[in-house]
Design a protein around this motif. Structure first.
Motif, short mmCIF file in Angstrom:
data_model
loop_
_atom_site.label_atom_id
_atom_site.label_comp_id
_atom_site.label_asym_id
_atom_site.label_seq_id
_atom_site.Cartn_x
_atom_site.Cartn_y
_atom_site.Cartn_z
N ARG A 244 38.08 25.97 58.99
CA ARG A 244 38.23 27.81 58.29
C ARG A 244 39.03 27.43 57.18
N PRO A 245 38.58 28.32 56.38
CA PRO A 245 39.55 28.58 54.69
C PRO A 245 41.03 29.09 55.54
N PHE A 246 42.07 28.66 54.33
CA PHE A 246 43.43 29.46 54.50
C PHE A 246 43.32 29.29 52.29
N ARG A 247 43.93 30.62 52.88
CA ARG A 247 43.73 30.77 51.66
C ARG A 247 45.02 31.83 51.45
N ALA A 248 46.26 31.47 50.20
CA ALA A 248 47.92 31.73 50.20
C ALA A 248 47.96 32.45 49.02
N PRO A 249 47.56 33.75 48.38
CA PRO A 249 47.59 34.08 47.21
C PRO A 249 48.79 34.49 46.47
N HIS A 250 49.38 33.87 45.16
CA HIS A 250 51.65 34.05 44.95
C HIS A 250 50.86 35.74 44.69
N HIS A 251 52.20 36.03 45.09
CA HIS A 251 52.60 37.95 45.31
C HIS A 251 51.92 38.36 43.78
N SER A 252 51.84 37.52 42.63
CA SER A 252 52.03 38.17 41.50
C SER A 252 50.18 38.50 41.18
N ALA A 253 49.84 38.08 41.96
CA ALA A 253 47.55 37.75 42.17
C ALA A 253 47.40 39.18 41.83
N SER A 254 46.67 39.70 40.74
CA SER A 254 46.01 41.28 40.26
C SER A 254 44.63 41.02 41.14
N MET A 255 44.45 42.37 41.11
CA MET A 255 43.36 43.46 42.29
C MET A 255 42.65 42.32 41.90
N ALA A 256 41.95 42.22 41.05
CA ALA A 256 40.47 41.39 41.26
C ALA A 256 40.32 39.75 41.37
N ALA A 257 42.29 39.47 41.22
CA ALA A 257 42.14 37.83 41.93
C ALA A 257 42.17 38.39 43.10
N LEU A 258 42.36 39.36 43.69
CA LEU A 258 42.36 39.65 45.61
C LEU A 258 41.00 39.79 45.84
N THR A 259 40.47 40.81 45.40
CA THR A 259 39.30 41.36 45.78
C THR A 259 38.45 40.94 45.25
N GLU B 106 55.64 37.28 50.94
CA GLU B 106 56.15 37.76 50.81
C GLU B 106 55.51 39.10 49.75
N LEU B 107 55.33 39.94 51.35
CA LEU B 107 54.15 41.06 51.57
C LEU B 107 54.14 42.23 50.69
N PRO B 108 56.28 42.71 50.44
CA PRO B 108 56.45 43.96 49.72
C PRO B 108 56.35 43.42 48.57
N GLU B 109 56.60 42.10 47.24
CA GLU B 109 56.38 41.45 46.56
C GLU B 109 55.34 41.87 45.51
N PHE B 110 53.68 42.10 46.34
CA PHE B 110 52.91 42.20 46.09
C PHE B 110 52.98 43.60 45.74
N GLN B 111 52.14 44.39 44.27
CA GLN B 111 51.85 45.24 43.60
C GLN B 111 51.09 46.33 44.72
N ARG B 112 51.61 47.18 44.74
CA ARG B 112 50.83 49.03 46.47
C ARG B 112 50.10 48.75 46.14
N ALA B 113 48.90 48.33 45.46
CA ALA B 113 47.44 49.19 44.33
C ALA B 113 46.68 47.66 44.56
N VAL B 114 47.18 46.70 44.45
CA VAL B 114 46.66 45.68 45.17
C VAL B 114 46.67 45.54 46.97
N LEU B 115 47.57 45.41 46.89
CA LEU B 115 47.85 45.31 49.11
C LEU B 115 47.11 46.88 49.33
N ASP B 116 46.60 48.22 48.54
CA ASP B 116 46.02 49.25 49.31
C ASP B 116 44.52 48.51 49.22
#
Length: 502
Positions: free
Chosen positions: A263-278, A301-311
């Motif tokens: 199964r895929p396991f992806r671990a993006p860095h917390h600097s990832a942009s919204m386009a990179a994540l979604t 480091e969940l809180p280090e992601f940009q809030r808009a990216v997480l939402d």
């Protein structure tokens, strides 16, 4: 009369039929490509011209008109080079037009007439099979296309070899499906010292496909436990492996046609942009949440992601799909992922330790954890506080139970769910909802009573209420229970996250 060659345009995981129409018209020599193509499609003129010249052929001294039909469908990518070249060669009488009509063609051309790989060949092969046609593709992607089943695949290394194949000289061999990679399990749970509660939550999350949040100080083993998750998840079945490979094919990451059962396991860095994540970008590509489809998306480091990216993850976590809207296209990618998140309890990471915590505690914890929105936390089924590992834990021998033992229990629970949801568009308890959840999650009277009391005391939302029931169903499956009992609900409630106290 125009010469027609079939190809495809990719819209998400859908391959849309496209006709490449080429006509030689009397007039001043020119080479025009129309049909709402992007810059890569427009530049195909020079690649096609160079490839044909590399074979010692000259373009006819006429006006060459290339139309990509339907003209209102956006076309992106370099895979239109080969169909344009073959349609032009058909119009010149070099290749039999009737033979070309039996194939869907994709591939990028080099100036030396080599056929280079292009993303999406697996989707093109599946589309060709549905249309009852064969597929012409680059030689490097023949093993990938062969996974489509009983589709005739012509995988050519260069344009000259392809023309010779069509003329009956030097026939190209049918490619074989690529290898299936050996399962990669990652670290073993025996490496984790202590943390029995967190390991139990990890087992429940794996068994039911639930989202999990690990909160604890640095060095407590949060990332290590997340990395152990692929080792206890069941492997992809053949249908799921093909589904995952389709996403990888569109993203251009399916190397040498090798499929994997891991199964895929992806671990993006917390600097990832919204386009990179979604997903998104100039040429809409799947993001990390789609590349983790049917696998794990680990956000450290969940809180280090940009809030808009997480939402932006809220809708994919609920629906299992992500929709990328653009002015000229609306693309949907699958995103049925299991979210595993890790975070420190506060900025300094040592909340509760009087020797290390900052002077602003507990206010700093509330401010730090408030960076993650409540609606996103409401979509996380299990939340566990991971304690710091003591020196006494570190000197203990490895635990007797490792990933193999946990994986066997997870596989048994997943087998129960597979039988339960047979014939439905549901794979795990985490996906069950509505009337289906009411049918499969039958609570006895004590369980119903404690759940009602907890929902009032903990002020659970309707989503949180149903997620507790789903986790309870998974705990009961691990215990071999037919119905959900009080003990199952009590354990599920213990994993619901509570807001930090001010």
């Amino acid at each position: 009369m125009a010469t027609i060659v079939s190809t495809v345009a990719y819209l998400g995981l859908e391959a849309r039929a496209v006709e490449v129409q080429v006509q030689l018209i009397l007039g001043l020599p020119a080479f025009n490509v129309v049909g709402l193509g992007d810059k890569a499609v427009g530049e195909s003129r020079e690649r096609v011209r160079g490839a044909i010249a590399a074979m010692g052929l000259a373009l006819p001294p006429k006006r060459i008109a290339v139309n990509l039909s339907p003209a209102d469908l956006p076309k992106e990518g370099s895979h239109f080079d080969l169909p344009i070249a073959l349609a032009l060669l058909g119009a010149m009488g070099v290749v039999d037009v009737e033979t070309l009509a039996e194939y869907v063609v994709v591939g990028e051309l080099g100036l030396d007439a080599r056929i280079a790989p292009s993303p999406g060949v697996l989707l093109a092969a599946l589309h060709a099979g549905a249309e009852g046609k064969g597929l012409v593709c680059p030689a490097a992607q023949g093993p990938e296309a062969a996974w489509a089943g009983s589709v005739e695949v012509i995988a050519a290394p260069d344009l000259l070899a392809l023309i010779n194949h069509f003329k009956g000289h030097g026939l190209l061999a049918m490619p074989q499906p690529g290898e299936v990679e050996a399962a990669f399990t990652g670290p073993d749970l025996r490496q984790v010292k202590g943390q029995e509660t967190a390991k139990r939550a990890l087992e429940i999350a794996a068994a039911g496909g639930h989202n999990l949040l690990l909160c604890g100080p640095p060095g407590a083993g949060k990332s290590l436990m997340a990395a152990c998750l692929p080792g206890i998840l069941p492997p992809l079945d053949p249908a799921e492996a093909l589904e995952v490979s389709m996403v990888q094919s569109v993203a251009g990451t399916l190397a040498s046609g090798r499929l994997t059962r891991t199964r895929p396991f992806r671990a993006p860095h917390h600097s990832a942009s919204m386009a990179a994540l979604t997903g998104g970008g100039l040429k809409v590509k799947p993001g990390e949440v789609s590349l983790a489809h049917l696998g794990v998306l680990f956000l450290d480091e969940l809180p280090e992601f940009q809030r808009a990216v997480l939402d932006s993850l809220r809708q994919p976590l609920e629906t299992g799909t992500v929709s990328v809207a653009r002015a000229n296209a609306h693309v949907t990618f699958p995103a049925r992922v299991q979210l595993i998140a890790a975070m420190n309890p506060c900025r300094c990471g040592h909340l509760g330790d009087p020797g290390l915590a900052c002077a602003r505690a507990p206010r700093c914890a509330a401010d730090y954890q408030a960076k993650v929105s409540g609606p996103l936390l409401d979509r996380i089924d299990l939340a566990v506080d991971v304690a710091a590992v003591s020196a006494a834990d570190l000197v203990l021998p490895p635990p007797a139970e490792g990933s193999a033992e946990v994986a066997s229990r997870v596989a048994a629970a997943r087998a129960v769910q597979r039988d339960r949801y047979a014939g439905m568009n549901v794979r795990t308890n985490a996906e069950a909802d509505g009337d289906l959840l009411e049918r499969v999650a039958i609570l006895d009277e004590p369980a119903r009573k404690i759940l009602a009391q907890a929902a009032e005391a903990m002020r659970l939302s309707a989503r949180g209420y149903h997620r507790v029931i789903r986790v309870s169903r998974t705990i009961a499956d691990l215990a071999g229970g037919e119905n959900i009992g009080r003990i199952h609900v009590a354990e599920a409630l213990s994993y619901r996250r509570r807001p930090p106290t001010n």
